[in-house]
Design a protein around this motif. Structure first.
Motif, PDB file in Angstrom:
ATOM      1  N   GLN A  14       0.679  -1.063   0.069  1.00 16.11           N
ATOM      2  CA  GLN A  14      -0.128  -0.011  -0.134  1.00 16.11           C
ATOM      3  C   GLN A  14       0.800   1.290  -0.018  1.00 16.11           C
ATOM      4  OE1 GLN A  14      -2.268  -1.309   3.245  1.00 16.11           O
ATOM      5  NE2 GLN A  14      -4.168  -0.731   2.391  1.00 16.11           N
ATOM      6  N   VAL A  15       2.075   1.121   0.469  1.00 11.49           N
ATOM      7  CA  VAL A  15       2.824   2.417   0.676  1.00 11.49           C
ATOM      8  C   VAL A  15       3.676   2.480  -0.589  1.00 11.49           C
ATOM      9  CG1 VAL A  15       4.891   3.530   2.007  1.00 11.49           C
ATOM     10  CG2 VAL A  15       2.942   2.091   3.355  1.00 11.49           C
ATOM     11  N   ALA A  16       4.299   1.477  -1.287  1.00 11.56           N
ATOM     12  CA  ALA A  16       5.033   1.586  -2.378  1.00 11.56           C
ATOM     13  C   ALA A  16       4.493   1.582  -3.480  1.00 11.56           C
ATOM     14  CB  ALA A  16       6.057   0.316  -2.027  1.00 11.56           C
ATOM     15  N   GLN A  17       3.192   1.426  -4.005  1.00 14.24           N
ATOM     16  CA  GLN A  17       2.768   1.233  -5.172  1.00 14.24           C
ATOM     17  C   GLN A  17       2.846   2.279  -6.228  1.00 14.24           C
ATOM     18  OE1 GLN A  17      -1.255  -0.011  -4.454  1.00 14.24           O
ATOM     19  NE2 GLN A  17      -0.842  -2.247  -4.573  1.00 14.24           N
ATOM     20  N   ALA A  18       2.720   3.555  -5.712  1.00 13.52           N
ATOM     21  CA  ALA A  18       2.716   4.960  -6.369  1.00 13.52           C
ATOM     22  C   ALA A  18       3.971   5.656  -6.352  1.00 13.52           C
ATOM     23  CB  ALA A  18       1.492   5.518  -5.977  1.00 13.52           C
ATOM     24  N   ASN A  19       5.263   4.935  -6.209  1.00  6.49           N
ATOM     25  CA  ASN A  19       6.369   5.600  -5.880  1.00  6.49           C
ATOM     26  C   ASN A  19       6.776   6.427  -7.346  1.00  6.49           C
ATOM     27  OD1 ASN A  19       6.804   4.930  -3.374  1.00  6.49           O
ATOM     28  ND2 ASN A  19       7.770   3.160  -3.844  1.00  6.49           N
ATOM     29  N   ASN A  20       6.405   5.768  -8.525  1.00  3.71           N
ATOM     30  CA  ASN A  20       6.736   6.383  -9.660  1.00  3.71           C
ATOM     31  C   ASN A  20       5.708   7.157 -10.297  1.00  3.71           C
ATOM     32  OD1 ASN A  20       8.215   6.888 -12.137  1.00  3.71           O
ATOM     33  ND2 ASN A  20       7.908   4.849 -13.054  1.00  3.71           N
ATOM     34  N   ILE A  21       5.247   8.246 -10.055  1.00  6.61           N
ATOM     35  CA  ILE A  21       4.120   8.984 -10.421  1.00  6.61           C
ATOM     36  C   ILE A  21       4.431   9.806 -11.861  1.00  6.61           C
ATOM     37  CG2 ILE A  21       2.496  10.704 -10.039  1.00  6.61           C
ATOM     38  CD1 ILE A  21       2.160   8.423  -8.351  1.00  6.61           C
ATOM     39  N   ILE A  22       3.548   9.571 -12.825  1.00  4.47           N
ATOM     40  CA  ILE A  22       3.892  10.228 -14.174  1.00  4.47           C
ATOM     41  C   ILE A  22       2.859  11.101 -14.109  1.00  4.47           C
ATOM     42  CG2 ILE A  22       4.854   8.068 -15.288  1.00  4.47           C
ATOM     43  CD1 ILE A  22       2.285   7.235 -15.979  1.00  4.47           C
ATOM     44  N   GLN A  23       2.943  11.848 -15.502  1.00  6.41           N
ATOM     45  CA  GLN A  23       2.211  13.015 -15.873  1.00  6.41           C
ATOM     46  C   GLN A  23       0.684  12.646 -15.933  1.00  6.41           C
ATOM     47  OE1 GLN A  23       3.442  16.088 -15.907  1.00  6.41           O
ATOM     48  NE2 GLN A  23       5.452  15.070 -15.437  1.00  6.41           N
ATOM     49  N   SER A  24      -0.023  13.798 -15.924  1.00  6.36           N
ATOM     50  CA  SER A  24      -1.710  13.497 -15.998  1.00  6.36           C
ATOM     51  C   SER A  24      -2.188  13.196 -17.198  1.00  6.36           C
ATOM     52  CB  SER A  24      -2.294  15.091 -15.574  1.00  6.36           C
ATOM     53  OG  SER A  24      -2.143  15.508 -14.432  1.00  6.36           O
ATOM     54  N   ASP A  25      -1.618  13.583 -18.337  1.00  6.18           N
ATOM     55  CA  ASP A  25      -2.103  13.075 -19.434  1.00  6.18           C
ATOM     56  C   ASP A  25      -1.700  11.720 -19.739  1.00  6.18           C
ATOM     57  OD1 ASP A  25      -2.582  15.508 -20.182  1.00  6.18           O
ATOM     58  OD2 ASP A  25      -0.883  16.102 -21.294  1.00  6.18           O
ATOM     59  N   THR A  26      -0.682  10.959 -19.222  1.00  4.06           N
ATOM     60  CA  THR A  26      -0.313   9.582 -19.226  1.00  4.06           C
ATOM     61  C   THR A  26      -1.434   8.830 -18.650  1.00  4.06           C
ATOM     62  OG1 THR A  26       2.030  10.210 -19.722  1.00  4.06           O
ATOM     63  CG2 THR A  26       1.475   8.072 -19.226  1.00  4.06           C
ATOM     64  N   ILE A  27      -1.591   9.256 -17.306  1.00  9.56           N
ATOM     65  CA  ILE A  27      -2.424   8.511 -16.532  1.00  9.56           C
ATOM     66  C   ILE A  27      -3.950   8.640 -16.977  1.00  9.56           C
ATOM     67  CG2 ILE A  27      -3.229   8.491 -14.103  1.00  9.56           C
ATOM     68  CD1 ILE A  27      -0.856   9.701 -13.023  1.00  9.56           C
ATOM     69  N   PHE A  28      -4.416   9.736 -17.510  1.00  5.94           N
ATOM     70  CA  PHE A  28      -5.599   9.811 -18.241  1.00  5.94           C
ATOM     71  C   PHE A  28      -5.758   8.691 -19.433  1.00  5.94           C
ATOM     72  CE2 PHE A  28      -8.718  11.648 -21.214  1.00  5.94           C
ATOM     73  CZ  PHE A  28      -9.620  11.582 -20.530  1.00  5.94           C
ATOM     74  N   ALA A  29      -4.813   8.773 -20.184  1.00  5.20           N
ATOM     75  CA  ALA A  29      -4.819   7.702 -21.149  1.00  5.20           C
ATOM     76  C   ALA A  29      -4.971   6.198 -20.599  1.00  5.20           C
ATOM     77  CB  ALA A  29      -3.330   7.676 -22.000  1.00  5.20           C
ATOM     78  N   GLU A  30      -4.193   5.930 -19.740  1.00  5.28           N
ATOM     79  CA  GLU A  30      -4.267   4.894 -19.123  1.00  5.28           C
ATOM     80  C   GLU A  30      -5.788   4.414 -18.366  1.00  5.28           C
ATOM     81  OE1 GLU A  30       0.359   4.103 -17.598  1.00  5.28           O
ATOM     82  OE2 GLU A  30      -1.128   4.886 -16.279  1.00  5.28           O
ATOM     83  N   ALA A  31      -6.078   5.502 -17.815  1.00 10.10           N
ATOM     84  CA  ALA A  31      -7.517   5.329 -17.267  1.00 10.10           C
ATOM     85  C   ALA A  31      -8.554   5.143 -18.197  1.00 10.10           C
ATOM     86  CB  ALA A  31      -7.925   6.659 -16.529  1.00 10.10           C
ATOM     87  N   GLN A  32      -8.453   5.667 -19.425  1.00 10.50           N
ATOM     88  CA  GLN A  32      -9.394   5.536 -20.551  1.00 10.50           C
ATOM     89  C   GLN A  32      -9.548   4.082 -20.911  1.00 10.50           C
ATOM     90  OE1 GLN A  32      -8.217   8.587 -23.437  1.00 10.50           O
ATOM     91  NE2 GLN A  32     -10.610   9.412 -23.226  1.00 10.50           N
ATOM     92  N   GLU A  33      -8.510   3.305 -20.787  1.00 17.83           N
ATOM     93  CA  GLU A  33      -8.598   1.840 -21.272  1.00 17.83           C
ATOM     94  C   GLU A  33      -9.470   0.979 -20.266  1.00 17.83           C
ATOM     95  OE1 GLU A  33      -6.884   0.810 -24.011  1.00 17.83           O
ATOM     96  OE2 GLU A  33      -6.253   2.703 -24.509  1.00 17.83           O
ATOM     97  N   PHE A  34      -9.735   1.601 -18.895  1.00 18.37           N
ATOM     98  CA  PHE A  34     -10.460   0.671 -18.389  1.00 18.37           C
ATOM     99  C   PHE A  34     -11.409   1.205 -17.184  1.00 18.37           C
ATOM    100  CE2 PHE A  34      -7.648   2.515 -15.224  1.00 18.37           C
ATOM    101  CZ  PHE A  34      -8.093   2.115 -13.913  1.00 18.37           C
ATOM    102  N   MET A  35     -11.294   2.574 -17.227  1.00 15.55           N
ATOM    103  CA  MET A  35     -12.476   3.077 -16.173  1.00 15.55           C
ATOM    104  C   MET A  35     -13.778   2.726 -16.655  1.00 15.55           C
ATOM    105  SD  MET A  35     -11.453   5.060 -13.548  1.00 15.55           S
ATOM    106  CE  MET A  35     -13.115   6.346 -13.552  1.00 15.55           C
TER     107      MET A  35
END
Length: 448
Positions: free
Chosen positions: A235-256
């Motif tokens: 739970q603590v280590a999962q989000a150590n490598n945060i990327i840009q908003s556009d990249t995260i949004f592109a990933e979210a569109q695939e499964f949201m």
């Protein structure tokens, strides 16, 4: 009597062992229990089942329709013999049997488009059901972390109360030794009572947070819940490598689920529009059937009514044909429905854009919060160390009589405030990381 007493003691020990062995819930267990017992989710499941049946029925509508009919008619007075077409004045009865089947050969692809639209709507409700499961999981997670925060608040309040109690006892001893005046005891008592009140308020807030989690889980028969004290390393280590908003949004569109559901509703609206346009075309159908009947007026050469079995066999007939329907006057109402369906398609497309915008804005806020929370987390930890040192010095100076109780109280409150702030920032950071991991498609919750 002695045996009865031993039996009662055994029962009491058994009950106390059950109470002391109260189950401790992890976050995943809380989420799993809530998903299984939440009543609102069951309502969404019923909606999904309803749309699934609508989809299945649209497929069954392609099958030929088969209808059977019969009648029994009694004629009085002047009438026409249904068998000979002669005019008669006698009373008679007749009955007829018909079996007919028809199938659509062409209807502007309305049924095909309706099947596709209902399938898209069924899949959309499945995604919306999944979205509600995720929303419930996040509500449970928020309630879970609220409990952890107020548990920390209670622990801090207990520490403050312990210090105030020790200072009160110190002042009382100093008064007995004549080192301090009696008025100093009132100040120490006032600070002690203030900390007792703070502890009581923290416990009440903890009870409220526990009740919120219990209600989200729909956990019956209890008013308290025990949760896991420590977070797991994942739970603590999962989000150590945060990327840009556009990249995260592109990933979210695939499964949201909410985005996929709205995309499916756009597709369904397009197929519904195509189905409405099909009503502008002529429709062609094939029909066939068989019929027979019995007439009381049908007689043989001797004047006797021919038996039912013979008439049913002799009067049997078959028919087959095609039917062509061309819309003429009702074409205007069809065009009106088409225009309405176009509006529904535009509305569905606009709702998709709205959902995409909301998700993107949420991700932007999460990324910004992540960056600021990381800075706050470091600074608040440093602040706690500094305030702890300041309080330790103030406590020693108070014990030596170099500062008064008000100055000690101020230093103690600043230390407690720093601890509260640090705890809050840490938990907010954990929630922020978990939420960002969710939008990145990482398995935060075990939800199917």
């Amino acid at each position: 009597m002695i045996q009865l007493f031993k039996y009662l003691v055994f029962i009491l020990l058994l009950l106390s062992s059950k109470l002391s062995g109260q189950e401790t819930y992890t976050l995943d267990e809380c989420v799993a229990y809530a998903l299984e017992h939440n009543l609102q989710l069951k309502d969404y499941t019923l909606n999904t089942a309803s749309d699934r049946e609508t989809y299945r029925q649209s497929i069954r509508d392609l099958l030929p329709s088969v209808n059977a009919s019969t009648n029994y008619v009694i004629n009085f007075g002047r009438s026409t013999d249904p068998f000979t077409n002669d005019v008669v004045t006698t009373d008679f009865f007749s009955n007829r049997y018909t079996l007919e089947s028809s199938v659509d050969l062409f209807r502007g692809f309305q049924k095909i488009n309706t099947i596709k639209a209902s399938k898209f709507l069924y899949k959309a409700t499945q995604e919306e059901n999944l979205q509600q499961r995720y929303l419930l999981a996040f509500r449970v997670m928020q309630a879970f972390y609220d409990i952890k925060f107020f548990q920390g608040l209670v622990a801090i309040s207990k520490e403050q109360l312990t210090v105030s109690q020790a200072n009160y006892d110190l002042v009382a001893r100093q008064i007995e030794l004549g080192l301090k005046a009696g008025a100093d005891l009132y100040e120490a008592e006032s600070l002690l009572l203030t900390d007792k009140l703070n502890l009581t308020q923290s416990k009440n807030q903890l009870a409220t947070a526990q009740l919120q989690l219990i209600q989200e889980m729909n956990l019956e028969g209890t008013s308290k819940i025990t949760i896991q004290d420590n977070l797991t390393d994942n739970q603590v280590a999962q989000a150590n490598n945060i990327i840009q908003s556009d990249t995260i949004f592109a990933e979210a569109q695939e499964f949201m689920p909410i985005l996929k559901a709205q995309e499916l509703r756009v597709k369904a609206a397009k197929k519904q529009l195509a189905a409405e346009r099909g009503s502008l075309f002529p429709s062609l159908s094939l029909f066939a059937g068989t019929a027979s009947g019995y007439f009381e007026t049908t007689r043989d050469s001797l004047g006797s009514t021919i038996p039912f079995r013979d008439q049913f066999k002799d009067n049997t007939s078959q028919f087959i044909g095609v039917s062509l329907d061309v819309p003429i006057s009702n074409i205007w109402s069809a065009r009106g429905r088409i225009k309405q369906q176009k509006i529904e398609r535009y509305r569905a497309e606009n709702n998709l854009k709205i959902q995409q915008q909301l998700v993107f804005q949420t991700i932007q806020q999460l990324v910004q919060s992540y960056e600021s929370l990381e800075v706050q987390r470091t600074q608040s930890s440093q602040k706690v160390k500094a305030q702890e040192l300041a309080f330790t010095i103030a406590q020693k100076r108070y014990e030596k009589g170099l500062i008064n109780a008000l100055e000690l109280f101020t230093a103690k409150n600043l230390f407690a405030s720093a601890q509260n702030e640090n705890l809050q920032v840490k938990l907010q950071s954990e929630i922020n990381k978990s939420t960002l991991d969710f939008y990145r498609g990482l398995p935060i919750f075990d939800i199917q």
